[in-house]
Design a protein around this motif. Sequence first.
Motif: not given
Length: 205
Positions: A157-161, A166-172
């Motif tokens: 339901s959630a994704v953001a840099f 440089t190239d890390e994503i957080h997700s939930g």
Amino acid sequence: MSVSFKPVSRLRGHRAAVSCLEAGQPGSTFEHRLLSGGEDGISRLWDVQRGLSIRGFLPPGNDALGSICLGKGAVEHCIFVTKGKDIHVFDARIQEPVLRNVMGSLPGAEDDISMLGLHAAGTLLAAADDAGDIQVFDMVAGERQCVIEEAHESLCSAVAFRPGATDEIHSGGFDLQSARWTATTGALIAEWSFATATDEEQPSQ
């Protein structure tokens, strides 16, 4: 001390529920602009200061919009809109009241796309879907960089840099998990569970 807020204006134009919003950042191409998406299948770009819809973006299909995203950096004039499994790209510089012709589309997902996240430089775009997968696209090359399969056990339901990275994503996701990934390879960096004892299945008596 109580604080109350009053609306400064009402933006009218959608014919069904509004499901997503994004405000333009100060100093960006979309400063003083607001992008909205609704169950009527259209995305609208608003001039917040005048309270007017200045552009509409209508991708093909009859589905409600799943997610929207304002362009920045390398794709600063783009508007990203999802319907179902597809990501459509519009050029916001085209002076038409409602744009129906997309400038491009990105490969579809396995399930409906629920959230988009764009890197601050505009070089990478992440798309989370209802199956729990995350697709990452290289916007410079115009191709899929990687797919993080089963990033979550249910809807992502959630994704953001990560800002400054440089190239890390957080997700939930709906699985009550949060995770950090390397965007270019899909490798897991760290994960956290927000489930409590009351969230877990209780044994039958």
